[in-house]
Design a protein around this motif. Structure first.
Motif, short mmCIF file in Angstrom:
data_model
loop_
_atom_site.label_atom_id
_atom_site.label_comp_id
_atom_site.label_asym_id
_atom_site.label_seq_id
_atom_site.Cartn_x
_atom_site.Cartn_y
_atom_site.Cartn_z
N ILE A 365 7.74 3.48 1.23
CA ILE A 365 6.54 3.03 1.95
C ILE A 365 5.78 2.02 1.07
CG2 ILE A 365 4.33 3.79 2.93
CD1 ILE A 365 5.73 6.49 3.55
N GLY A 366 5.65 2.34 -0.22
CA GLY A 366 4.97 1.41 -1.13
C GLY A 366 5.68 0.07 -1.19
N ALA A 367 7.02 0.11 -1.23
CA ALA A 367 7.80 -1.13 -1.34
C ALA A 367 7.56 -2.03 -0.14
CB ALA A 367 9.29 -0.80 -1.48
N ALA A 368 7.23 -1.43 1.01
CA ALA A 368 7.01 -2.22 2.23
C ALA A 368 5.79 -3.13 2.10
CB ALA A 368 6.84 -1.28 3.42
N ILE A 369 4.88 -2.82 1.14
CA ILE A 369 3.75 -3.75 0.90
C ILE A 369 3.81 -4.30 -0.54
CG2 ILE A 369 2.23 -2.84 2.69
CD1 ILE A 369 0.69 -1.35 0.42
N GLY A 370 5.02 -4.31 -1.08
CA GLY A 370 5.25 -4.96 -2.37
C GLY A 370 4.88 -4.14 -3.59
N LEU A 371 4.72 -2.82 -3.45
CA LEU A 371 4.35 -2.00 -4.61
C LEU A 371 5.56 -1.28 -5.19
CD1 LEU A 371 1.13 -0.28 -3.17
CD2 LEU A 371 1.24 -2.21 -4.76
N THR A 372 5.54 -1.10 -6.51
CA THR A 372 6.58 -0.28 -7.14
C THR A 372 5.94 1.06 -7.49
OG1 THR A 372 7.53 -2.27 -8.05
CG2 THR A 372 8.26 -0.19 -9.02
N ILE A 373 6.33 2.08 -6.76
CA ILE A 373 5.73 3.42 -6.96
C ILE A 373 6.63 4.20 -7.91
CG2 ILE A 373 4.94 5.53 -5.78
CD1 ILE A 373 3.44 2.99 -4.86
N PRO A 374 6.06 4.83 -8.96
CA PRO A 374 6.90 5.58 -9.90
C PRO A 374 7.71 6.66 -9.18
CG PRO A 374 4.60 5.52 -10.62
CD PRO A 374 4.64 4.88 -9.29
N ALA A 375 8.93 6.89 -9.68
CA ALA A 375 9.84 7.84 -9.02
C ALA A 375 9.25 9.25 -8.96
CB ALA A 375 11.17 7.86 -9.77
N SER A 376 8.40 9.59 -9.94
CA SER A 376 7.85 10.95 -9.97
C SER A 376 6.75 11.16 -8.93
CB SER A 376 7.27 11.23 -11.36
OG SER A 376 6.24 10.29 -11.61
N CYS A 377 6.24 10.08 -8.36
CA CYS A 377 5.10 10.20 -7.43
C CYS A 377 5.56 10.73 -6.07
CB CYS A 377 4.44 8.84 -7.27
SG CYS A 377 3.27 8.80 -5.93
N ARG A 378 4.84 11.71 -5.52
CA ARG A 378 5.23 12.30 -4.23
C ARG A 378 4.26 11.95 -3.10
NH1 ARG A 378 9.41 12.44 -4.05
NH2 ARG A 378 9.04 13.06 -1.92
N LEU A 379 3.08 11.34 -3.46
CA LEU A 379 2.07 11.09 -2.41
C LEU A 379 1.26 9.84 -2.72
CD1 LEU A 379 0.69 12.49 0.14
CD2 LEU A 379 -0.97 13.42 -1.47
N LEU A 380 1.02 9.03 -1.68
CA LEU A 380 0.10 7.91 -1.80
C LEU A 380 -1.22 8.32 -1.15
CD1 LEU A 380 2.54 5.10 -0.51
CD2 LEU A 380 2.32 6.02 -2.83
N PHE A 381 -2.33 7.81 -1.65
CA PHE A 381 -3.62 8.14 -1.03
C PHE A 381 -4.60 7.01 -1.25
CE2 PHE A 381 -6.65 9.14 -4.49
CZ PHE A 381 -5.80 9.01 -5.58
N GLY A 382 -5.64 6.97 -0.41
CA GLY A 382 -6.64 5.92 -0.58
C GLY A 382 -7.78 6.12 0.40
N GLU A 383 -8.92 5.48 0.09
CA GLU A 383 -10.09 5.61 0.96
C GLU A 383 -9.93 4.71 2.18
OE1 GLU A 383 -13.78 4.85 -1.05
OE2 GLU A 383 -14.98 5.21 0.76
N VAL A 384 -10.34 5.23 3.33
CA VAL A 384 -10.40 4.39 4.53
C VAL A 384 -11.85 4.32 5.01
CG1 VAL A 384 -8.02 4.76 5.30
CG2 VAL A 384 -9.81 6.35 6.06
N SER A 385 -12.12 3.32 5.87
CA SER A 385 -13.51 2.97 6.17
C SER A 385 -14.26 3.99 7.00
CB SER A 385 -13.54 1.62 6.86
OG SER A 385 -12.63 1.67 7.96
N SER A 386 -13.56 4.72 7.89
CA SER A 386 -14.31 5.66 8.74
C SER A 386 -13.41 6.78 9.23
CB SER A 386 -14.90 4.93 9.96
OG SER A 386 -13.99 4.97 11.04
N ASN A 387 -14.04 7.78 9.81
CA ASN A 387 -13.27 8.92 10.33
C ASN A 387 -12.46 8.53 11.55
OD1 ASN A 387 -15.85 8.76 11.75
ND2 ASN A 387 -15.16 10.59 12.82
N MET A 388 -12.79 7.41 12.21
CA MET A 388 -12.03 6.98 13.38
C MET A 388 -10.88 6.05 13.01
SD MET A 388 -13.35 8.77 15.60
CE MET A 388 -12.55 8.21 17.09
#
Ligand code: NAD
Length: 500
Positions: A365-388
């Motif tokens: 999933i990370g690679a789809a936006i050009g990111l290299t995610i470490p192999a040990s990582c199991r979850l991506l997370f981030g803040e979004v603008s609203s509950n909707m």
């Protein structure tokens, strides 16, 4: 008219013998054909010739048509109903043993076919399935004893149960359902998800073979080998299907409830997790990573969005990174939203996940936006603008967890309730305040409510109690057990039989 041939004659004679056998007090009829096996008692394994006979005569639950599958299941159910509870338990145990002993191979086969989820968890889920599966001992009996004699209330089988299983855990769902349903004296006809049909059919074949060799009953678990929506509909409408059990998303739940039959529905979820300012942030983060990343977020009960009060929001985000999750910027969350979530044409519908990313690894999933995610990582997370936000509203089933900043605890619960969509499935809280735990429990009204643990703890994974891959949140039966698949039956003896 079907053409009369040797196979047809053998099948007919076999059916007649299975009917006749019902009066034989648990003995098994001889297999028909030139490789006929001797009669065996419960617990004994038949002679080796039985296996050869089986290859020529038996279907081992593989069926191209619903009509044939239901008929075979009906014959098998009439046979098992006259066997002892100990023999039912033998059948359950054989299924459990296959799930444990062949977990590695079967898990890998499921992964290869479905191509979703995390390979190690696919294997683990089969062992979990075996351990989840309650047997005959779970069946409840009640008794009333008094001056007017004795009344006994027992749990009887429905008969043939039509089940629909999801692609997210094709064989584990079939295996646990089969054990619970057979424990209760039923036979099963399964329409698996087309994306998991091969592993479902293969598993059923192994289960039936083992049961046939030990008990002489074939087809307790019948699988439609080329399942379609039409074959599901035929199962729903078949007069000899006594009960329907579906595990899946909103469409199959709606279809089952329209069938006109009693339906037990393990429907969709979109479980929120709320973190208040009293929570142990490090524990909350570890638990959220564990629950939300399991099998790449394919579990219906996994945390799918987080609501954190403003006063501890930044600390919580740091704790998530410390627990091994990969933090995305708000901009990166937006980029992922564009490719991972489909917006609905009808605004009254919820956004849905892009199938291409369901159950994908965080690295993909990370690679789809050009990111290299470490192999040990199991979850991506981030803040979004609203509950909707679409990532909050969609049941994403991928290891990307959106976080929403909330003014206070009451707002966090309000947002959580809205995001759960009234599915009554699962909610999670991290807090040390009993008042908060109680308030959220009442507001959410979900089937599973987990406090200070990963979502999986609510289904027996690290919390007390049993688990299952079918959680009947839509129709209210909860985590299914053998009792879920029984009919209430009462037997009354008037004025007698008391011994005191
Ligand atoms: P899905 O809804 O696409 O398919 C589930 C099953 O229903 C499949 O066998 C499919 O072929 C069948 N189906 C779909 N529409 C149908 C219709 N109109 N008529 C008859 N059959 C139909 O779901 P999936 O992707 O396989 O599984 C994921 C979904 O299942 C998620 O929504 C998840 O929350 C839910 N789920 C719930 C539980 C639970 O215990 N509550 C467990 C596992 C999965």
């Amino acid at each position: 008219m079907p053409q009369v041939n040797e196979q047809l004659v053998r099948d007919m004679v076999q059916k007649v013998l299975q009917h006749v056998q019902s009066g034989w007090g648990g003995r098994v009829p001889p297999t028909v054909g030139k490789n006929a096996s001797p009669i065996v008692s419960a617990g004994q394994t038949s002679q080796s010739s039985a296996g050869m006979a089986a290859q020529t005569c038996q279907r081992f639950g593989q069926f191209g048509s619903v009509a044939e599958a239901v008929e075979a299941a009906r014959v098998a159910q009439r046979a098992i109903v006259h066997r002892s509870l100990a023999q039912r338990e033998i059948a359950c145990d054989l299924i459990r043993q296959i799930c444990i002993n062949q977990a590695d191979m079967l898990g890998r086969m499921e992964m290869e076919e479905t191509k979703i989820g995390h390979a190690a968890h696919k294997v683990e889920k089969l062992s979990i399935a075996a351990n989840c599966a309650n047997g005959t001992k779970a069946l409840r009996t009640e008794c009333f004893s008094g001056d007017h004699g004795i009344t006994l209330e027992e749990r009887g089988p429905w008969g043939v149960i039509g089940i629909i299983t999801p692609v997210t855990h094709s064989l584990p769902t079939l295996a646990v359902n089969a054990v619970n349903m057979i424990a209760a004296g039923n036979a099963v006809v399964c329409n698996p998800h087309p994306g998991g049909k091969k592993i479902a059919a293969h598993g059923a074949k192994l289960f039936n073979q083992a049961i046939y060799e030990k008990l002489g009953i074939d087809n307790l678990i019948c699988v439609i080998t080329e399942p379609t929506i039409e074959s599901a509909d035929q199962i729903f409408k078949h007069p000899d299907v006594d009960l329907i059990v579906v595990t899946g998303g909103p469409a199959v739940v709606a279809a089952a409830l329209k069938s006109g039959k009693r339906a037990i529905c393990a429907g969709p979820g979109n479980p929120p997790v709320v973190v208040d300012d009293s929570a142990d942030m490090d524990n909350a983060a570890r638990c959220i990573v564990e629950g939300s990343s399991y099998d790449n977020n394919l579990l219906c009960l996994s945390e799918k969005e987080a609501f954190v009060v403003d006063s501890v929001f930044d600390r919580m985000m740091d704790a998530m990174a410390k627990a091994g999750a990969y933090r995305l910027t708000t901009q990166q969350m937006e980029e992922l939203t564009r490719i991972c979530i489909n917006l609905p044409k009808d605004p009254s519908h919820h956004p849905t996940a892009n199938k291409k990313f369901i159950g994908a690894e965080p690295q993909t999933i990370g690679a789809a936006i050009g990111l290299t995610i470490p192999a040990s990582c199991r979850l991506l997370f981030g803040e979004v603008s609203s509950n909707m936000h679409p990532f909050v509203q969609a049941e994403q089933m991928m290891p990307v967890l959106p976080f929403v900043r909330c003014r206070d605890f009451e707002q966090a619960v309000e947002f959580a309730k809205q995001a759960e969509h009234g599915f009554r499935h699962t909610a999670v809280i991290h807090s040390k305040l009993v008042d908060h735990m109680t308030y959220m429990g009442k507001e959410m009204n979900t089937t599973l409510y987990i406090k200070n643990g990963p979502s999986t703890a609510g289904n027996g994974g690290g919390g007390e109690g049993y688990g299952n891959f079918s959680i009947a949140c839509s129709t209210g039966e909860g985590i299914a057990t053998p009792n879920t698949y029984t009919r209430f039956r009462r037997c009354t003896m008037v004025d007698n039989l008391r011994i005191v």
